[in-house]
Write a protein that holds these residues in place. Structure first.
Motif, short mmCIF file in Angstrom:
data_model
loop_
_atom_site.label_atom_id
_atom_site.label_comp_id
_atom_site.label_asym_id
_atom_site.label_seq_id
_atom_site.Cartn_x
_atom_site.Cartn_y
_atom_site.Cartn_z
N GLU A 1 4.10 24.23 86.48
CA GLU A 1 4.80 22.99 86.18
C GLU A 1 5.13 22.96 84.69
OE1 GLU A 1 2.66 19.55 87.52
OE2 GLU A 1 2.08 20.54 89.39
N GLU A 2 6.07 22.12 84.32
CA GLU A 2 6.46 22.00 82.92
C GLU A 2 5.24 21.66 82.07
OE1 GLU A 2 9.30 19.29 80.06
OE2 GLU A 2 9.70 19.35 82.19
N GLY A 3 5.07 22.36 80.97
CA GLY A 3 3.96 22.12 80.07
C GLY A 3 2.69 22.90 80.41
N GLN A 4 2.63 23.54 81.58
CA GLN A 4 1.46 24.32 81.96
C GLN A 4 1.58 25.74 81.44
OE1 GLN A 4 1.19 23.90 86.24
NE2 GLN A 4 -0.49 22.46 85.97
N VAL A 5 0.42 26.38 81.27
CA VAL A 5 0.40 27.77 80.83
C VAL A 5 -0.39 28.60 81.85
CG1 VAL A 5 0.61 27.22 78.37
CG2 VAL A 5 -1.65 27.31 79.41
N ALA A 6 -0.11 29.88 81.90
CA ALA A 6 -0.75 30.76 82.87
C ALA A 6 -2.20 31.05 82.52
CB ALA A 6 0.03 32.07 82.97
N TYR A 7 -2.62 30.77 81.31
CA TYR A 7 -3.96 31.12 80.86
C TYR A 7 -4.87 29.91 80.70
CZ TYR A 7 -1.39 29.98 76.62
OH TYR A 7 -0.59 29.36 75.70
N GLY A 8 -4.47 28.77 81.25
CA GLY A 8 -5.32 27.59 81.15
C GLY A 8 -4.87 26.47 82.05
N PHE A 9 -5.67 25.40 82.06
CA PHE A 9 -5.35 24.19 82.82
C PHE A 9 -5.86 23.01 82.01
CE2 PHE A 9 -9.16 26.28 84.37
CZ PHE A 9 -10.12 25.28 84.38
N ASP A 10 -5.29 21.83 82.25
CA ASP A 10 -5.64 20.69 81.40
C ASP A 10 -5.58 19.38 82.16
OD1 ASP A 10 -2.92 19.44 81.19
OD2 ASP A 10 -2.43 21.33 80.21
N VAL A 11 -5.99 18.34 81.45
CA VAL A 11 -5.96 16.98 81.98
C VAL A 11 -5.86 16.02 80.80
CG1 VAL A 11 -8.49 16.74 82.01
CG2 VAL A 11 -7.10 15.38 83.56
N GLU A 12 -5.13 14.92 80.98
CA GLU A 12 -5.13 13.85 79.98
C GLU A 12 -6.20 12.84 80.37
OE1 GLU A 12 -1.46 12.00 78.87
OE2 GLU A 12 -0.61 13.89 78.18
N VAL A 13 -6.96 12.39 79.39
CA VAL A 13 -8.10 11.52 79.62
C VAL A 13 -7.95 10.27 78.77
CG1 VAL A 13 -10.62 11.40 79.57
CG2 VAL A 13 -9.50 13.59 80.00
N THR A 14 -8.31 9.12 79.33
CA THR A 14 -8.27 7.88 78.56
C THR A 14 -9.53 7.75 77.72
OG1 THR A 14 -9.24 6.62 80.37
CG2 THR A 14 -6.83 6.70 80.26
N GLY A 15 -9.39 7.08 76.59
CA GLY A 15 -10.51 6.84 75.68
C GLY A 15 -10.19 7.35 74.30
N SER A 16 -11.08 7.04 73.37
CA SER A 16 -10.90 7.51 72.00
C SER A 16 -11.20 9.01 71.94
CB SER A 16 -11.85 6.77 71.05
OG SER A 16 -13.20 7.18 71.29
N PHE A 17 -10.73 9.64 70.89
CA PHE A 17 -10.95 11.07 70.72
C PHE A 17 -12.44 11.40 70.77
CE2 PHE A 17 -11.62 14.98 68.41
CZ PHE A 17 -10.60 15.80 68.88
N GLU A 18 -13.23 10.68 69.97
CA GLU A 18 -14.67 10.95 69.91
C GLU A 18 -15.36 10.71 71.25
OE1 GLU A 18 -16.38 12.62 67.73
OE2 GLU A 18 -14.62 12.81 66.47
N ALA A 19 -14.97 9.64 71.94
CA ALA A 19 -15.58 9.34 73.24
C ALA A 19 -15.26 10.44 74.25
CB ALA A 19 -15.11 7.98 73.75
N VAL A 20 -14.00 10.89 74.27
CA VAL A 20 -13.61 11.94 75.21
C VAL A 20 -14.33 13.24 74.86
CG1 VAL A 20 -11.70 13.37 76.04
CG2 VAL A 20 -11.41 10.89 75.81
#
Length: 139
Positions: free
Chosen positions: A3-22
């Motif tokens: 999918e757009e924005g994905q890479v073949a060498y990883g996977f990701d997720v967007e998470v709610t919260g502050s940077f430090e909390a996440v």
């Protein structure tokens, strides 16, 4: 197909919260899957200090599951060149927090060793469990 924005060498997720909390939730979730964080690189602070460049927060966590690392090293002593598993916690340009995981299957496939590839699948399952826990845990 990626999918757009994905890479073949990883996977990701967007998470709610502050940077430090996440970041804290990521470290806790990794611990829950048997990983420790061996290294942490604050890329944004380093670029600011060394180059005077500002960028959104960007940390690289070097995560290691000692049981699975030992398995891989016993099969392929030089596998340490591909370890630890990197997990990136970063702020997107829109201010969201993104957690990205190295895909150990893709990386360890470079070794061309079926036993190491199997360890990669085990590690990937644990990292996917970390990812999934981040979307089900409240901030």
């Amino acid at each position: 197909m990626l999918e757009e924005g994905q890479v073949a060498y990883g996977f990701d997720v967007e998470v709610t919260g502050s940077f430090e909390a996440v970041r804290g939730r990521v470290v806790d979730a990794l611990k829950g899957q048997g990983f420790g964080v061996l290294t942490e690189i604050d890329v944004s602070a380093t670029l600011k200090a060394k180059l005077g460049k500002d960028m959104p927060r960007y940390n690289i966590l070097g995560a290691c599951n000692p049981v699975l690392a030992e398995k891989a090293i016993s099969m392929e002593p030089d596998i340490g060149l591909l370890l630890p598993c990197n997990v990136v916690v970063s702020e997107t340009p829109k201010g969201a927090i993104k957690v990205a995981f190295m895909d150990p299957v893709s990386v360890l496939a470079l070794v061309n060793n079926a036993g190491v590839t199997e360890v990669g699948w085990q590690v990937r399952a644990k990292l996917e469990a970390v990812r999934d826990s981040l979307t089900t845990t409240s901030p």
